[in-house]
Design a protein around this motif. Structure first.
Motif, PDB file in Angstrom:
ATOM      1  N   THR A  11       2.462  10.143  -7.463  1.00  0.00           N
ATOM      2  CA  THR A  11       2.348  10.706  -6.122  1.00  0.00           C
ATOM      3  C   THR A  11       2.359  12.224  -6.277  1.00  0.00           C
ATOM      4  O   THR A  11       2.662  12.740  -7.356  1.00  0.00           O
ATOM      5  N   SER A  36       3.843   9.742   3.273  1.00  0.00           N
ATOM      6  CA  SER A  36       4.113   8.497   3.990  1.00  0.00           C
ATOM      7  C   SER A  36       5.593   8.372   4.334  1.00  0.00           C
ATOM      8  O   SER A  36       6.453   9.034   3.748  1.00  0.00           O
ATOM      9  N   LYS A  37       5.888   7.482   5.272  1.00  0.00           N
ATOM     10  CA  LYS A  37       7.268   7.251   5.696  1.00  0.00           C
ATOM     11  C   LYS A  37       8.134   6.791   4.525  1.00  0.00           C
ATOM     12  O   LYS A  37       9.273   7.235   4.368  1.00  0.00           O
ATOM     13  N   ASP A  38       7.588   5.894   3.698  1.00  0.00           N
ATOM     14  CA  ASP A  38       8.350   5.380   2.558  1.00  0.00           C
ATOM     15  C   ASP A  38       8.729   6.498   1.592  1.00  0.00           C
ATOM     16  O   ASP A  38       9.852   6.528   1.070  1.00  0.00           O
ATOM     17  N   ASP A 345       1.798  17.639   9.357  1.00  0.00           N
ATOM     18  CA  ASP A 345       2.838  16.645   9.591  1.00  0.00           C
ATOM     19  C   ASP A 345       3.992  17.155  10.441  1.00  0.00           C
ATOM     20  O   ASP A 345       4.830  16.380  10.894  1.00  0.00           O
ATOM     21  N   GLY A 373      -1.172   9.678   3.599  1.00  0.00           N
ATOM     22  CA  GLY A 373      -0.149   9.389   4.584  1.00  0.00           C
ATOM     23  C   GLY A 373       0.081  10.497   5.593  1.00  0.00           C
ATOM     24  O   GLY A 373       0.767  10.286   6.594  1.00  0.00           O
ATOM     25  N   THR A 374      -0.486  11.676   5.357  1.00  0.00           N
ATOM     26  CA  THR A 374      -0.277  12.788   6.291  1.00  0.00           C
ATOM     27  C   THR A 374      -1.326  12.761   7.400  1.00  0.00           C
ATOM     28  O   THR A 374      -2.398  12.159   7.257  1.00  0.00           O
ATOM     29  N   GLN A 378      -5.516  11.818   7.369  1.00  0.00           N
ATOM     30  CA  GLN A 378      -6.176  10.901   8.295  1.00  0.00           C
ATOM     31  C   GLN A 378      -7.406  11.549   8.913  1.00  0.00           C
ATOM     32  O   GLN A 378      -8.465  10.925   9.028  1.00  0.00           O
TER      33      GLN A 378
END
Length: 526
Positions: A11, A36-38, A345, A373-374, A378
């Motif tokens: 990552t 991401s949230k995770d 974000d 994930g941001t 997207q």
């Protein structure tokens, strides 16, 4: 010597690696997870090492994904020294307290929701006071100066060409009458960036920890980025819209201002106002203006002309207050708004996207990397609708991704930097990249140089002994050990909550804990 990888493994955020010798433990970076949230949830967990046992933190640069958990490290017991360049220390002095303030605001917002739902409240990872206390541990080191940390460990910073003060780390470690040289690339900068110098050539390494953010990508050759930006500005204003630029407060904001300043000096910038809507970016820009010794020669020559020009000074508006920021929402055209965060974000940029993203006449210009994930990722991936502050917003604006502004080396530049080693490393550890990019770059190193590269898992460790690399798989507690630990926690909490059951939220939490305990007893502790 043992290397453990506690972040940026497959990552692009959370940079953190521990080097252990017989008598010393040091961290290379201590960054926050983003995306991401995770991933972000990892910031709230315990470190996978004891902070009070760490002797040094060697910090490559000030970006939050490399420095952002330093206040938490200090809060949890770290008492050692944090070594960085002066520019990195100066930038951290504004970025870490700002990060602490963001943690407080985020937790305040989350706790309002948790309170309404009768759920237990959470604490911020750290607050702005924790961040300010962590600054007392910083000590500066100039580029190219080799110093002894201990009788067996020496360190030297070299210019990484990524952001102001960013560093490549060279470490010399003596063990058993032999010396091993370990190099950590930090984030390698793109070539020919404005303001800062190109990355330093490193001549030799035994082992290399190397970033691979763009390990499988070449920055698109879309022409001169200054000219592309000018075309976007002109076409947007002709349509009656605004140009919104999500930009990292450090480096990207200053890069954009540099190019806009050059266009103004040449008399080619259309009539407009340039709003820098980020208190952090404004403070960072002030640090840049007194750090001219870090600049490349081209920037030094142009610096005085740009920043003493009456034209550009009249155009730039610095909006520190929230009130002034809100007023920008009423501007329909003729505005260039540069705001953080760079990946969209958090921060004020989300408000500007909310008011401009749905407008066909406006343009959104991305000038930096967008992590998976941001919100930024997207948008550049082409979604037709996004959620901002609880509201669905249509993506009708023109979306531009100017990769030429990126502060990260692309695949070609990464290979160029690696190729400059006169004595290539025996093995390479690839970090700070997406899995696909890391795998491509790993295969390139094997094909071009016959060098084996590892892509460590989160919390994986490697022993470096007698010129051999031995990997240790990540080991967690057994299912039964974890269950026993959990039931012990439940029992302790139950003792506290039994005497407070008149509070509804505590009663609900107690009932949930007992339900979890019952499941554990029925399914694991048979």
């Amino acid at each position: 010597m043992k290397i453990s990888f506690h972040g940026a493994c497959k990552t692009v955020t959370g940079s953190c690696y521990m080097i252990e010798t017989e008598d010393t433990k040091l961290l290379l970076d201590c960054g926050m997870f983003q995306g991401s949230k995770d991933l972000k949830e990892r910031n709230y967990g315990e470190f996978n090492f004891a902070p009070n046992e760490i002797d040094y933190v060697i910090l490559t640069h000030a970006h939050i994904d490399h420095s952002g958990l330093i206040p938490k490290l200090v809060k949890k017991g770290f008492k050692g020294t944090i070594i960085s360049t002066k520019a990195t220390t100066d930038l951290c002095s504004i970025m870490l307290p700002d990060s602490g303030h963001i943690q407080e605001l985020e937790v305040e917002r989350k706790n309002r929701k948790l309170s309404r739902a009768g759920e237990p409240l959470i604490e911020p990872i750290y607050n702005h006071l924790d961040a300010k206390r962590s600054l007392m541990h910083f000590s500066t080191l100039d580029y190219d100066l080799k110093v002894d940390l201990t009788p067996t460990i020496s360190v030297r910073f070299r210019d990484a060409g990524h952001i102001l003060g960013s560093s490549i780390v060279e470490l010399w470690i003596k063990e058993n009458s032999s010396e091993t040289k370990l190099v950590f690339s930090g984030d390698i900068g793109n070539l020919n960036q404005p303001i800062i110098k190109d990355p330093t050539v490193i001549e030799k390494a035994d082992y290399l920890i190397m970033e691979t953010t763009y390990g499988n990508r070449i920055h698109k050759n879309l022409g001169d980025k200054q000219e592309l930006l000018l075309q976007i500005i002109k076409s947007t204003f002709l349509k009656g819209g605004n140009v919104i630029i999500p930009a990292f407060a450090v480096e990207r904001t200053q890069d954009v201002l540099y190019y806009l300043g050059k266009l103004d000096l040449e008399g080619r910038l259309p009539e407009c106002k340039i709003y820098v809507d980020s208190p952090l970016a404004i403070s960072a820009s002030e640090i840049f203006r007194v750090s001219i010794n870090y600049f490349d020669e081209e920037t030094k020559a142009a610096f005085d002309k740009i920043w003493q020009s009456p034209g550009i000074l009249k155009r730039i508006v610095m909006t520190r207050s929230e009130e002034d920021s809100i007023k920008l929402n009423n501007i329909k055209t003729g505005a260039i708004i540069i705001s953080a965060s760079g990946m969209c974000d958090a921060g004020r940029i989300k408000h500007h996207l909310k008011h401009n993203l749905w407008r066909e006449e406006s343009s959104i210009v991305f000038v930096g990397y967008q992590a998976p994930g941001t919100l930024g990722r997207q948008i550049i991936d082409g979604v037709k609708q996004v959620r901002i502050h609880g509201e669905q917003i249509a993506v009708n604006a023109q979306i531009h991704n100017l990769e030429g502004f990126s502060g990260h080396a692309d695949q070609k530049a990464l290979l160029h930097w690696f190729d400059s080693f006169k004595q290539k490393p025996k093995e390479v550890f690839l970090v700070h990249g997406e899995p696909e990019g890391m795998e491509v770059f790993k295969n390139l190193l094997l094909e071009k140089y016959d060098i084996k590269a590892y892509t460590p898992e989160f919390n994986q460790s490697f022993d470096l002994k007698h010129g051999e690399v031995k990997a240790y798989d990540v080991q967690g507690p057994s299912e039964k050990d974890a269950a026993l630990l959990y039931t012990n926690i439940i029992n302790k909490l139950s003792e506290l909550y039994r005497v407070n059951l008149e509070r509804q939220e505590l009663k609900q939490l107690y009932e949930k804990l007992k339900t979890i305990e019952r499941v554990i007893q029925e399914n694991i502790l048979k």
